[in-house]
Each structure stands twice: as C-alpha cells, then as structure tokens.
Design a protein around this motif. Structure first.
Motif, mmCIF file in Angstrom:
data_model
loop_
_atom_site.group_PDB
_atom_site.id
_atom_site.type_symbol
_atom_site.label_atom_id
_atom_site.label_comp_id
_atom_site.label_asym_id
_atom_site.label_seq_id
_atom_site.Cartn_x
_atom_site.Cartn_y
_atom_site.Cartn_z
ATOM 1 N N VAL A 1 0.843 -1.198 0.000
ATOM 2 C CA VAL A 1 0.000 0.000 0.000
ATOM 3 C C VAL A 1 0.883 1.255 0.000
ATOM 4 C CG1 VAL A 1 -1.999 -1.113 1.082
ATOM 5 C CG2 VAL A 1 -0.266 -0.005 2.522
ATOM 6 N N TYR A 2 2.030 1.161 -0.622
ATOM 7 C CA TYR A 2 3.038 2.217 -0.583
ATOM 8 C C TYR A 2 2.455 3.596 -0.901
ATOM 9 C CZ TYR A 2 7.520 4.540 -1.201
ATOM 10 O OH TYR A 2 8.577 5.393 -1.078
ATOM 11 N N ASP A 3 1.644 3.710 -1.935
ATOM 12 C CA ASP A 3 1.082 5.008 -2.325
ATOM 13 C C ASP A 3 0.044 5.515 -1.333
ATOM 14 O OD1 ASP A 3 2.674 5.137 -4.596
ATOM 15 O OD2 ASP A 3 1.166 4.163 -5.848
ATOM 16 N N ARG A 4 -0.485 4.633 -0.481
ATOM 17 C CA ARG A 4 -1.508 5.001 0.505
ATOM 18 C C ARG A 4 -1.020 4.797 1.940
ATOM 19 N NH1 ARG A 4 -3.758 1.077 -2.305
ATOM 20 N NH2 ARG A 4 -4.471 -0.035 -0.474
ATOM 21 N N ARG A 5 0.272 4.564 2.135
ATOM 22 C CA ARG A 5 0.810 4.277 3.466
ATOM 23 C C ARG A 5 0.618 5.477 4.391
ATOM 24 N NH1 ARG A 5 4.745 6.081 0.277
ATOM 25 N NH2 ARG A 5 6.601 7.099 1.123
ATOM 26 N N PRO A 6 0.502 5.211 5.700
ATOM 27 C CA PRO A 6 0.287 6.310 6.644
ATOM 28 C C PRO A 6 1.492 7.250 6.727
ATOM 29 C CG PRO A 6 0.298 4.178 7.780
ATOM 30 C CD PRO A 6 0.521 3.915 6.334
ATOM 31 N N GLN A 7 1.252 8.427 7.272
ATOM 32 C CA GLN A 7 2.293 9.452 7.360
ATOM 33 C C GLN A 7 3.514 8.967 8.131
ATOM 34 O OE1 GLN A 7 1.898 12.401 5.629
ATOM 35 N NE2 GLN A 7 4.095 12.547 6.008
ATOM 36 N N VAL A 8 3.312 8.188 9.196
ATOM 37 C CA VAL A 8 4.454 7.707 9.984
ATOM 38 C C VAL A 8 5.394 6.874 9.108
ATOM 39 C CG1 VAL A 8 3.302 5.623 10.869
ATOM 40 C CG2 VAL A 8 5.156 6.678 12.180
#
Length: 96
Positions: free
Chosen positions: A37-44
């Motif tokens: 989910v690299y393009d949607r990964r969380p900010q952290v």
C-alpha cells in the motif's frame, strides 16, 4: 543513508497508525518485503528515514534483523509476549 528495503521497519516496531503490534509483520508487507500500500501508506511510514539503526541491525535475513532490532531496544521479551498472546492488533496487545 539509503534504504535497503529489508522490511525490518515493517515488522519490528509497533505502528499505531496501522494497528500493528510490536514484532509482528505488517499485513501490508508483501512477500518481497515491499509495501503493498506504498502510495496510501500512513504518514508515519512516509516520514520514516533509514538511519544508523538500519546499519546496526544489518543481517542476512529479515528474521535476524528483527531479532537484532528488538534486542537493541530491549523489546525482545515484550515482543515475545505479544506473539505468544496471539495479538493481531495493538489494542489487543495492550489489553494483554
């Protein structure tokens, strides 16, 4: 420092934004140790930068890297407790 794409940062630490407990593989980490989910990964995850810890835990396998990470931060016993408790989420791990 350049990221080696080893996947240790997606297994060893807990990741609250993904409800991922300490020492357990992120459900979004693919078999190739890359984020699915690299393009949607969380900010952290976006903010994480490879650093000297990556060098200190260098090892031939992901399992060895995770073991070294947990030992470095003296989290081995806590991670084992999470694994043995069958925790699938951080909320569940915190209750244990």
């Amino acid at each position: 420092m350049e990221c080696t794409r080893c996947g240790a940062c997606c297994v060893a630490p807990d990741i609250a934004a993904l409800d991922k407990p300490l020492g357990l593989r992120c459900p979004h980490l693919g078999a190739d140790n890359l984020c699915t989910v690299y393009d949607r990964r969380p900010q952290v995850c976006r903010d994480y930068q490879a650093d000297e810890v990556c060098q200190r835990i260098e090892a031939p396998t992901l399992e060895e890297r995770v073991h070294k990470y947990l030992a470095l931060f003296e989290l081995t016993h806590e991670a084992e407790r999470v694994r043995q408790g069958g925790c699938s989420s951080m909320r569940q791990a915190r209750r244990g």
